[in-house]
Write a protein that holds these residues in place. Structure first.
Motif, PDB file in Angstrom:
ATOM      1  N   SER A   1      67.361 103.649  55.918  1.00  0.00           N
ATOM      2  CA  SER A   1      68.349 103.441  54.961  1.00  0.00           C
ATOM      3  C   SER A   1      69.153 102.212  55.058  1.00  0.00           C
ATOM      4  N   PHE A   2      69.443 101.676  53.909  1.00  0.00           N
ATOM      5  CA  PHE A   2      70.541 100.654  53.723  1.00  0.00           C
ATOM      6  C   PHE A   2      71.775 101.105  52.905  1.00  0.00           C
TER       7      PHE A   2
ATOM      8  N   ILE B   1      62.857 106.517  51.804  1.00  0.00           N
ATOM      9  CA  ILE B   1      63.955 105.726  52.051  1.00  0.00           C
ATOM     10  C   ILE B   1      65.029 105.812  51.004  1.00  0.00           C
ATOM     11  N   ALA B   2      66.329 105.582  51.670  1.00  0.00           N
ATOM     12  CA  ALA B   2      67.362 105.462  50.911  1.00  0.00           C
ATOM     13  C   ALA B   2      68.266 104.008  50.898  1.00  0.00           C
ATOM     14  N   VAL B   3      68.566 103.751  49.672  1.00  0.00           N
ATOM     15  CA  VAL B   3      69.646 102.579  49.433  1.00  0.00           C
ATOM     16  C   VAL B   3      70.663 103.094  48.497  1.00  0.00           C
ATOM     17  N   ARG B   4      71.912 102.881  49.452  1.00  0.00           N
ATOM     18  CA  ARG B   4      73.032 103.787  49.162  1.00  0.00           C
ATOM     19  C   ARG B   4      74.307 102.905  49.206  1.00  0.00           C
ATOM     20  N   ASN B   5      74.781 103.013  48.116  1.00  0.00           N
ATOM     21  CA  ASN B   5      76.410 102.376  48.169  1.00  0.00           C
ATOM     22  C   ASN B   5      76.704 100.816  48.488  1.00  0.00           C
ATOM     23  N   ASN B   6      75.701 100.002  48.146  1.00  0.00           N
ATOM     24  CA  ASN B   6      75.595  98.635  48.305  1.00  0.00           C
ATOM     25  C   ASN B   6      76.244  97.934  47.358  1.00  0.00           C
ATOM     26  N   LEU B   7      76.796  96.741  47.475  1.00  0.00           N
ATOM     27  CA  LEU B   7      77.371  95.873  46.623  1.00  0.00           C
ATOM     28  C   LEU B   7      76.512  94.573  46.862  1.00  0.00           C
ATOM     29  N   ILE B   8      75.806  93.937  45.654  1.00  0.00           N
ATOM     30  CA  ILE B   8      74.914  93.126  45.595  1.00  0.00           C
ATOM     31  C   ILE B   8      75.442  92.117  44.460  1.00  0.00           C
TER      32      ILE B   8
ATOM     33  N   THR C   1      65.403 107.270  47.397  1.00  0.00           N
ATOM     34  CA  THR C   1      66.863 107.336  46.787  1.00  0.00           C
ATOM     35  C   THR C   1      67.592 106.205  46.770  1.00  0.00           C
ATOM     36  N   VAL C   2      68.029 105.843  45.324  1.00  0.00           N
ATOM     37  CA  VAL C   2      68.758 104.482  45.095  1.00  0.00           C
ATOM     38  C   VAL C   2      70.019 105.126  44.446  1.00  0.00           C
ATOM     39  N   ASP C   3      71.028 104.998  45.196  1.00  0.00           N
ATOM     40  CA  ASP C   3      72.378 105.931  44.716  1.00  0.00           C
ATOM     41  C   ASP C   3      73.643 105.030  44.937  1.00  0.00           C
ATOM     42  N   GLY C   4      74.537 104.948  44.093  1.00  0.00           N
ATOM     43  CA  GLY C   4      75.736 104.437  44.378  1.00  0.00           C
ATOM     44  C   GLY C   4      76.104 103.020  44.356  1.00  0.00           C
ATOM     45  N   ASN C   5      74.970 102.305  43.809  1.00  0.00           N
ATOM     46  CA  ASN C   5      75.059 100.992  44.061  1.00  0.00           C
ATOM     47  C   ASN C   5      75.694 100.099  43.083  1.00  0.00           C
ATOM     48  N   THR C   6      76.400  98.964  43.241  1.00  0.00           N
ATOM     49  CA  THR C   6      76.845  98.183  42.427  1.00  0.00           C
ATOM     50  C   THR C   6      76.379  96.657  42.489  1.00  0.00           C
ATOM     51  N   LEU C   7      75.622  96.441  40.944  1.00  0.00           N
ATOM     52  CA  LEU C   7      75.091  95.234  40.948  1.00  0.00           C
ATOM     53  C   LEU C   7      75.733  94.047  39.931  1.00  0.00           C
TER      54      LEU C   7
ATOM     55  N   ALA D   1      50.161 101.940  41.678  1.00  0.00           N
ATOM     56  CA  ALA D   1      50.909 102.898  40.831  1.00  0.00           C
ATOM     57  C   ALA D   1      52.170 103.177  41.808  1.00  0.00           C
ATOM     58  N   ILE D   2      53.158 103.614  41.220  1.00  0.00           N
ATOM     59  CA  ILE D   2      54.351 104.041  41.924  1.00  0.00           C
ATOM     60  C   ILE D   2      54.081 105.679  41.465  1.00  0.00           C
ATOM     61  N   ASN D   3      53.723 106.113  42.821  1.00  0.00           N
ATOM     62  CA  ASN D   3      53.772 107.798  42.929  1.00  0.00           C
ATOM     63  C   ASN D   3      54.850 108.375  43.521  1.00  0.00           C
ATOM     64  N   ALA D   4      55.766 107.878  44.280  1.00  0.00           N
ATOM     65  CA  ALA D   4      56.632 108.455  44.870  1.00  0.00           C
ATOM     66  C   ALA D   4      57.685 108.854  43.730  1.00  0.00           C
ATOM     67  N   THR D   5      58.485 109.745  44.126  1.00  0.00           N
ATOM     68  CA  THR D   5      59.724 110.231  43.075  1.00  0.00           C
ATOM     69  C   THR D   5      60.752 109.003  43.349  1.00  0.00           C
ATOM     70  N   VAL D   6      61.138 108.414  42.511  1.00  0.00           N
ATOM     71  CA  VAL D   6      62.248 107.322  42.586  1.00  0.00           C
ATOM     72  C   VAL D   6      63.482 107.838  41.750  1.00  0.00           C
ATOM     73  N   ASN D   7      64.476 108.275  42.583  1.00  0.00           N
ATOM     74  CA  ASN D   7      65.509 108.843  41.895  1.00  0.00           C
ATOM     75  C   ASN D   7      66.753 107.793  42.140  1.00  0.00           C
ATOM     76  N   ILE D   8      67.224 107.294  40.761  1.00  0.00           N
ATOM     77  CA  ILE D   8      68.266 105.876  40.741  1.00  0.00           C
ATOM     78  C   ILE D   8      69.515 106.714  40.212  1.00  0.00           C
ATOM     79  N   THR D   9      70.479 106.632  40.734  1.00  0.00           N
ATOM     80  CA  THR D   9      71.732 107.657  40.277  1.00  0.00           C
ATOM     81  C   THR D   9      73.014 106.792  40.711  1.00  0.00           C
ATOM     82  N   ASN D  10      74.080 106.842  39.765  1.00  0.00           N
ATOM     83  CA  ASN D  10      75.256 106.362  39.728  1.00  0.00           C
ATOM     84  C   ASN D  10      75.265 104.857  40.198  1.00  0.00           C
ATOM     85  N   THR D  11      74.656 104.323  39.071  1.00  0.00           N
ATOM     86  CA  THR D  11      74.684 102.695  39.274  1.00  0.00           C
ATOM     87  C   THR D  11      75.346 102.031  38.296  1.00  0.00           C
ATOM     88  N   THR D  12      76.116 100.835  38.721  1.00  0.00           N
ATOM     89  CA  THR D  12      76.857  99.958  38.099  1.00  0.00           C
ATOM     90  C   THR D  12      76.340  98.743  38.068  1.00  0.00           C
ATOM     91  N   ILE D  13      75.784  98.175  36.816  1.00  0.00           N
ATOM     92  CA  ILE D  13      75.345  96.905  36.651  1.00  0.00           C
ATOM     93  C   ILE D  13      76.361  96.151  35.687  1.00  0.00           C
TER      94      ILE D  13
END
Length: 725
Positions: A376-377, A399-406, A435-441, A466-478
């Motif tokens: 995870s990042f 893989i998890a990408v959580r609560n990052n500010l970019i 899991t892509v959760d809580g990120n701010t872009l 093809a994208i065959n994984a489950t990709v859950n994008i949650t709680n995102t601020t753009i």
């Protein structure tokens, strides 16, 4: 070393110039809506454009290759010799770090003033580590314009005090100042082996390489102590295992080397903490291991409290790095990645780090040879990657990408990229749950010069498979994306599908073009996604290649502010353009992708939409019913169809029985007009006009032919669709 940008070559329509977007004055980069996003940092940043002074503001600008496009907030302040910018200190501090740029080939200094009094010490500035050229990366231009320079002020300043920097003898563009209260230097741990006791030179004049090696050998199972000072290493360390390397703090203990640890394997249990490694990398050479760590620290290791600067890559990690923790570090001014988990990583946690001014992906996982797994990042703050993505996940499992500010990506990157771009084989595509959760872009996404159109703030890319994984994008601020918020694309141009993606809970503010940029076949479900200040339209839905299949957006409820669809797939929206009303007299079907249930010989479906009334589609003979389907590219209020056969008198008059059907997503079709007979007579041009009911909205037009009195097949030389009655 991979390049995150190689191979992005697609034939796409061009987009016009980017309009300037306002970038607010920012005191410490802080997310607007998701309080947990980003790292907890020991410093507070103040933008130069929000400070006082007599310099010249530049930007905002998003044009690749411009100085302002690589600045934090896309704005900075240019100082000629003698000009200054004065910061109001936001917090108690005794140190400052300045992000700056000077013209290529020049060096100089910044004079520093505290409450109007000039300090004896100056801040050195140089172009030595800037202006990087990577001609082997398609679409790259000269980049990496900024650098960082730091100093201890020698005194404490309080919130509200004034710290000014003044250009001395050279033009300096000042971007941002980081103010920090640096703790006193730590003392030597009991029982540790000091590198000075083994002959290291803290003045930086002598070569301390062998002293470091001897201290590591003597301290197995214990701690190597790096006292305050500057230490010069002329070659890398290897065989590092079962040891702690510890300094007095990253402002005090400084190691000067471009290759610190270089080893393919280790028994692990390595702790690297609390000092700086500053290199002399002035260009990017992918075959050279000019990295802080190149290879493996071994299992159950950690890297913390480090200041890593002027290297090619911070950590390029291969081999067994299971359960590695990388936290509380600063990685600045690398010519390539900040950190890359280059396959095999299991249980790695990269958290609470600050990264600025990377020349490739700031944080990346690349599942080459074997998958990165359960890694995870989390809670990282990333600013100004100037060539590729803020965070990139290339393959991997769970893989998890959580609560990052970019913020402020440039040229060839998104804020976050979830991708099956492989670069090399053997590659392990995305699998399990991503899991892509809580990120701010903030101000992320960029114009891709290879595609001639933009990449979104958050991109899901079926580049090579093809994208065959489950990709859950949650709680995102753009916020303030110059182009789109979410992009779904098959960047290699092969049309691989994007599947199993769920976007739940997102706030999109001031996106330049669209909220959803869909350029691949597949399906995504959106729930509780709200948007305000959308520049052009809610959705751009134009899969590429045009005949690769449809993209379905499922409304899971709670969505608002982005219901409109960009109306013309032949053009790209420009930021802030708004959705134009297409010419109501334009034939919407001309040149659009056409398919059919069957065709006879060379009389293929495309002949019915090629603009030539003398060529025609003919279905499989003696096999009614037969259908022709045309993808108009977007949903339109179609009011009139014109059906044609070749005008030649050799075509005898005939009647075809046709049912008109329509669909907005290419899957579910409804009847627009039931079966009717339409007369085609060469005496009147062999043309039949069909009036559709008011309120008909469709993207996919289907004509089903069940009978033809002149030939046992469906036949059309042109199918035309218009918005006018």
């Amino acid at each position: 070393m991979h390049s995150s940008t190689a191979g992005h070559l697609r034939r796409m329509p061009a987009i016009g110039a980017v309009v300037a977007l306002a970038a607010g004055m920012l005191v410490s980069i802080a997310p607007a809506a998701h309080a947990a996003a980003g790292a907890t940092l020991p410093f507070t940043s103040v933008e130069a454009e929000s400070a006082a002074g007599n310099g010249t503001k530049i930007g905002p600008d998003y044009t690749q290759g411009s100085l302002a496009s690589e600045a934090s907030g896309r704005q900075a302040v240019r100082l000629s010799a003698g000009q200054r910018v004065e910061f109001t200190v936001p917090r108690a501090a005794n140190a400052v770090n300045i992000a700056y740029s000077v013209p290529d080939g020049q060096s100089g200094a910044l004079n520093v003033y505290v409450n109007g009094t000039r300090l004896a010490k100056t801040l050195p500035v140089t172009s030595k580590y800037s202006y990087i050229d990577t001609g082997w990366i398609p679409g790259a231009k000269t980049h990496h314009f900024f650098d960082n320079t730091r100093m201890l002020l020698g005194q404490n300043v309080q919130a509200g005090d004034k710290v000014a920097v003044e250009a001395a003898g050279v033009q300096v563009t000042v971007d941002v100042a980081d103010f920090e209260q640096v703790a006193p230097a730590a003392g030597q741990p009991a029982g540790s082996v000091s590198v000075v006791s083994k002959g290291a030179d803290p003045s930086g004049n002598g070569d301390s390489t062998q002293a470091f090696r001897d201290a590591i050998a003597a301290a197995q199972g214990g701690t190597v102590w790096i006292p305050p000072g500057d230490y010069r290493l002329t070659s890398s360390l290897s065989g590092v295992q079962n040891v702690t390397l510890q300094g007095a703090g990253s402002w005090y203990s400084v190691v000067h080397t471009s290759r610190f640890i270089d080893q393919s394997g280790s028994a692990g249990n390595v702790r690297v903490k609390d000092f700086a490694v500053i290199g002399e990398v002035t260009e990017r050479v992918d075959s050279s291991p000019d990295n802080f760590v190149n290879g493996s620290l071994g299992p159950n290791s950690s890297v913390s409290g480090m200041w890593i600067q002027h290297l090619k890559v911070g950590l390029w990690l291969t081999g067994n790095n299971d359960n590695l923790v990388v936290e509380n570090n600063r990685i600045l001014d690398t010519t390539a990645d900040g950190l890359n988990l280059n396959g095999t990583a299991k249980g790695v946690r990269v958290r609470n780090n600050f990264l600025r001014n990377q020349g490739d992906d700031s944080l990346a996982m690349w599942s080459l040879y074997s998958p990165d797994t359960d890694s995870s990042f989390e809670n990282n703050t990333i600013s100004q990657p100037n060539l590729a993505n803020g965070i990139a996940i290339y393959g991997g499992t769970d893989i998890a990408v959580r609560n990052n500010l970019i913020s402020d990506t440039n040229a060839l990157g998104s804020g976050i990229a979830i991708s099956n771009q492989k670069f090399l084989d053997p590659f392990n595509p995305l699998a399990g749950t991503i899991t892509v959760d809580g990120n701010t872009l903030v101000r992320t996404g960029a114009m891709n010069p290879n595609w001639n159109h933009p990449m979104g703030a958050l991109r899901v890319d079926s580049y090579d498979s093809a994208i065959n994984a489950t990709v859950n994008i949650t709680n995102t601020t753009i916020t303030d994306s110059p182009y789109s918020a979410f992009e779904f694309v098959s960047g290699g141009g092969q049309g691989y599908p994007v599947r199993n993606v769920n976007v739940t809970g997102a706030t999109v503010r001031n996106t330049g073009t669209v909220v959803v940029q869909a350029e691949a076949q597949g399906a995504v479900t959106f729930k509780n996604v709200t948007a305000t200040q959308v520049g052009a339209a809610g959705v751009y839905n134009c899969p590429y290649p045009a005949n690769s299949g449809s993209f379905s957006l499922t409304d899971g409820g709670g969505n608002s502010g982005w219901s409109s669809t960009w109306s013309d797939c032949s053009t790209w929206p420009q930021p802030g353009q708004g959705n134009p009303d297409p010419d109501p007299n334009r034939n919407l079907a001309k040149g659009r992708p056409a398919t059919a249930t069957g065709s006879q010989d060379v009389y293929t479906p495309g002949k019915a939409v090629d603009g030539d009334a003398n060529s025609y589609w003919e279905s499989t003979n003696n096999a009614f019913p037969q259908s022709l389907t045309v993808d108009l590219g977007s949903s339109y209020a179609v009011r009139r169809l014109v059906l044609k056969l070749p005008p030649s008198s050799a075509w005898g008059a005939r009647t075809q029985t046709v049912t008109v059907l329509g669909s907005t997503d290419g899957s579910g079709y409804s009847t627009v007009l039931g079966a009717q007979g339409y007369r085609f007579d060469p005496a009147t041009g062999n043309t039949a006009t069909v009036t559709l009911p008011s309120g008909t909205n469709l993207r996919y037009l289907r004509l089903t032919v069940t009978a033809n009195t002149g030939w046992p097949a469906g036949q059309f030389s042109e199918v035309e669709a218009y918005q006018t009655p």
